[in-house]
Design an enzyme around this catalytic site. Structure first.
Site, short mmCIF file in Angstrom:
data_model
loop_
_atom_site.label_atom_id
_atom_site.label_comp_id
_atom_site.label_asym_id
_atom_site.label_seq_id
_atom_site.Cartn_x
_atom_site.Cartn_y
_atom_site.Cartn_z
N GLU A 1 -6.75 25.45 2.78
CA GLU A 1 -6.84 24.21 1.93
C GLU A 1 -5.79 24.00 1.11
OE1 GLU A 1 -10.79 23.65 0.46
OE2 GLU A 1 -11.86 24.27 2.04
N GLU B 1 -4.44 27.33 -0.57
CA GLU B 1 -5.18 28.46 -0.22
C GLU B 1 -5.14 29.20 1.04
OE1 GLU B 1 -9.29 26.58 -2.44
OE2 GLU B 1 -9.09 27.31 -0.42
N LYS C 1 -16.32 23.40 10.52
CA LYS C 1 -16.32 22.93 9.20
C LYS C 1 -16.27 21.31 9.23
CE LYS C 1 -13.45 27.00 7.90
NZ LYS C 1 -11.99 27.42 7.25
N ARG D 1 -14.83 34.79 -15.36
CA ARG D 1 -15.44 33.50 -15.73
C ARG D 1 -16.60 33.90 -16.18
NH1 ARG D 1 -14.40 29.24 -10.87
NH2 ARG D 1 -12.32 29.51 -10.38
N ARG E 1 -5.18 19.68 -7.74
CA ARG E 1 -5.47 19.52 -9.04
C ARG E 1 -4.81 20.84 -9.85
NH1 ARG E 1 -9.97 21.64 -6.23
NH2 ARG E 1 -10.28 23.86 -6.80
N LYS F 1 -15.88 31.16 -7.44
CA LYS F 1 -14.87 32.42 -7.87
C LYS F 1 -15.45 33.03 -9.38
CE LYS F 1 -11.14 30.37 -5.78
NZ LYS F 1 -10.08 29.21 -6.01
N GLY G 1 -13.84 23.93 -0.17
CA GLY G 1 -14.52 24.68 -1.20
C GLY G 1 -15.73 25.48 -0.54
N LYS H 1 -10.03 17.74 5.65
CA LYS H 1 -9.36 19.26 6.00
C LYS H 1 -8.77 19.30 7.31
CE LYS H 1 -10.96 19.62 2.05
NZ LYS H 1 -10.24 19.93 0.74
N PHE I 1 -13.67 32.34 13.58
CA PHE I 1 -14.19 32.85 12.44
C PHE I 1 -13.69 34.28 12.20
CE2 PHE I 1 -17.71 35.13 10.33
CZ PHE I 1 -17.55 34.55 9.07
C1 MV4 Z 1 -13.40 30.46 6.81
C2 MV4 Z 1 -13.99 31.79 7.05
C3 MV4 Z 1 -13.64 32.47 7.90
N1 MV4 Z 1 -12.95 32.11 9.23
N2 MV4 Z 1 -12.61 29.95 7.81
C4 MV4 Z 1 -14.71 29.08 2.59
C5 MV4 Z 1 -14.17 28.34 1.60
C6 MV4 Z 1 -13.13 27.27 2.38
N3 MV4 Z 1 -11.89 27.10 1.76
C7 MV4 Z 1 -13.08 28.09 3.77
N4 MV4 Z 1 -13.82 29.25 3.70
C8 MV4 Z 1 -13.95 30.13 4.70
N5 MV4 Z 1 -13.12 29.73 5.78
C9 MV4 Z 1 -12.53 30.84 9.12
N6 MV4 Z 1 -11.70 30.41 10.11
C10 MV4 Z 1 -14.12 32.38 5.73
C11 MV4 Z 1 -14.54 31.32 4.64
C12 MV4 Z 1 -15.13 31.87 3.78
C13 MV4 Z 1 -14.65 32.18 2.48
C14 MV4 Z 1 -13.11 32.06 2.17
C15 MV4 Z 1 -12.54 32.29 1.29
C16 MV4 Z 1 -13.15 32.88 0.05
C17 MV4 Z 1 -14.51 33.01 0.08
C18 MV4 Z 1 -15.20 32.73 1.49
C19 MV4 Z 1 -16.51 33.12 1.45
C20 MV4 Z 1 -17.16 32.78 2.62
C21 MV4 Z 1 -16.41 32.17 3.51
#
Ligand code: MV4
Length: 446
Positions: free
Chosen positions: A288, A275, A158, A338, A292, A237, A164, A116, A202
């Site tokens: 990300e 995403e 992270k 789903r 797929r 999801k 995911g 990532k 964040f």
């Molecule tokens: C984040 C975030 C807040 N700030 N990054 C969750 C899945 C992964 N693809 C990255 N994710 C997140 N990254 C920053 N800098 C919050 C999430 C996140 C989230 C993102 C998309 C959909 C649902 C989520 C649920 C919790 C946290």
């Protein structure tokens, strides 16, 4: 075009791929585990090979057995579906080495997106807006503090090998940093075999919006609009819709353009998804890239009229895309629910025998499922047993159609998430279209 394709998956997505192959005149080989002898994908394929016991590590993720099955049955290509081996660069490489086409991108592209932090570095170079944070890996608390001096609290740590939603930790203040940082590293090591982590600002209450792309071997790339995926619980999801209620034509064009530009600079081939995290001011940032076909691909198919799985197979066979960007129109609104074999309040698994099953139908209703009356949902795999998809002229009509279809759907013998979906669809938050990834938590605490 291929004569025979092996499908390295099970359940609804295996069936979905078999359907695409049939329409393309391609013979199909199903693989299955001992737990799936009575599954529909096994029955609907032209040929079938048992590749191992119920444990997916020994069956659906057993690379030597799957390659042997493809060789014995003379399959020229393997479609991995989603999950299992779909984003395993070693598998894509092993297919190549065995002279079998992996229906997906190159092993290099898969590996790059699997890391990532590397993916983020690459995306910066492609002109993609990215979340403020560290450039690459952060290996000490001291380095972490230097990054935080720039971006401020709160931050999220992270795992590079995560994704995911796996391997993430939020830090709100300096006192928590050292502990949480060391914990994040240790967790990353234990879960993914690498302790590499990176840091970002964040964002709370984000939305998850993703863009679908299609890319061929001649360097043509198109995007097929976005999917709103913010209705999720613990990174699973539950409901997806397109178009997103918050994306207007201008934002769609911008997101699509950066997604296409990035895929071109990567020399990406296959269907793919970029995403984005969308903040409260509708700024979007790369999160990300998924290399797929995704679970929620049908809603894009409904509004664009394009069969993504067939296109995926065609581009893997070397055919050029049959569409230019100007041919793509998003018509109406589509929603997917789903339906999981789970308790609809606690989301605990509910495997077992389906004693009665009556599928919804009528105008604008599509059901992607491998379930049937008398089928036993095994306890070993993902709990999605059906994807209920509707298409209608606008969002309001689509919501009403989904409510009607959920009412028609009868599944007895096991618990499902149907009652949960009915509740979300009636909630003020969902109806307004102004919801974030916190929606499900909000509803469950009411
Ligand atoms: C984040 C975030 C807040 N700030 N990054 C969750 C899945 C992964 N693809 C990255 N994710 C997140 N990254 C920053 N800098 C919050 C999430 C996140 C989230 C993102 C998309 C959909 C649902 C989520 C649920 C919790 C946290």
């Amino acid at each position: 075009m291929f004569h025979k394709v092996l499908i390295a998956n099970r359940g609804e997505i295996a069936l979905r791929i078999i359907r695409a192959c049939k329409e393309l005149g391609i013979k199909t080989v199903a693989i299955y585990s001992k737990a799936d002898e009575l599954s529909l994908h096994v029955r609907f394929a032209d040929e079938r090979v048992c590749v191992g016991p119920p444990d997916s590590a020994q069956s659906y993720r057993n690379i030597p057995n799957i390659l042997s099955a493809a060789e014995i049955r003379d399959a020229e290509a393997i479609h991995p579906g989603y999950g299992f081996l779909a984003e395993n660069a070693h598998f894509a490489e092993a297919c190549e080495a065995a002279g079998i086409v992996f229906i997906g991108p190159t092993p290099d592209n898969i590996a790059m997106m699997g890391d990532k932090a590397k993916a983020k570095e690459t995306m910066i170079k492609c002109g993609m807006p990215i979340l403020p944070g560290s450039r690459g890996v952060v290996s000490s608390e001291k380095e972490a503090l230097n990054v935080i001096k720039e971006i401020g609290f709160p931050v999220i740590i992270k795992a590079c090998a995560g994704g995911g939603g796996r391997g993430m930790r939020v830090v709100h203040k300096e006192q928590e940093l050292v502990n949480t940082f060391l914990m994040a590293q240790a967790e990353a090591k234990a879960s993914f075999g690498s302790d590499q982590v990176y840091i970002e600002k964040f964002f709370s209450n984000p939305r998850h919006v993703e863009v679908q792309i299609l890319a061929d071997k001649s360097g043509n790339v198109i995007h097929l609009g976005e999917r709103e995926c913010s209705v999720q619980r613990r990174h699973q999801k539950l409901i997806e819709e397109t178009p997103s209620p918050i994306v207007d034509e201008k934002m769609r064009k911008k997101m699509g353009e950066v997604a296409v530009k990035a895929s071109k600079s990567l020399a990406y081939i296959n269907a793919g998804t970029i995403e984005f995290l969308v903040d409260e001011e509708n700024n979007f940032y790369f999160m990300e890239m998924n290399t797929r076909i995704q679970v929620e691909h049908p809603i894009t198919e409904m509004v664009t009229g394009i069969d993504l799985v067939k296109e995926q197979i065609r581009v893997a066979a070397g055919e050029p895309l049959r569409y230019k960007q100007k041919d793509i129109r998003m018509m109406g609104h589509s929603i997917e629910c789903r339906i999981n074999a789970e308790d609809s309040e606690k989301f605990t698994p509910s495997p077992g025998r389906i004693t009665a099953y009556c599928a919804p139908g009528g105008p604008g209703v599509r059901l992607d499922s491998a379930a049937y009356a008398g089928y036993t949902v095994p306890p070993f795999y993902d709990s999605v047993i059906a994807k209920l998809i509707v298409h209608s002229a606008d969002r309001e009509d689509a919501i009403s159609r989904m409510g009607r279809a959920l009412d028609e759907f009868v599944i007895e013998g096991i618990k499902t998430t149907i009652p949960f979906h009915k509740r979300v669809l009636q909630s003020r938050e969902f109806l307004s279209g102004k919801y974030s990834t916190n929606l499900v938590e909000q509803l469950l605490s009411q």
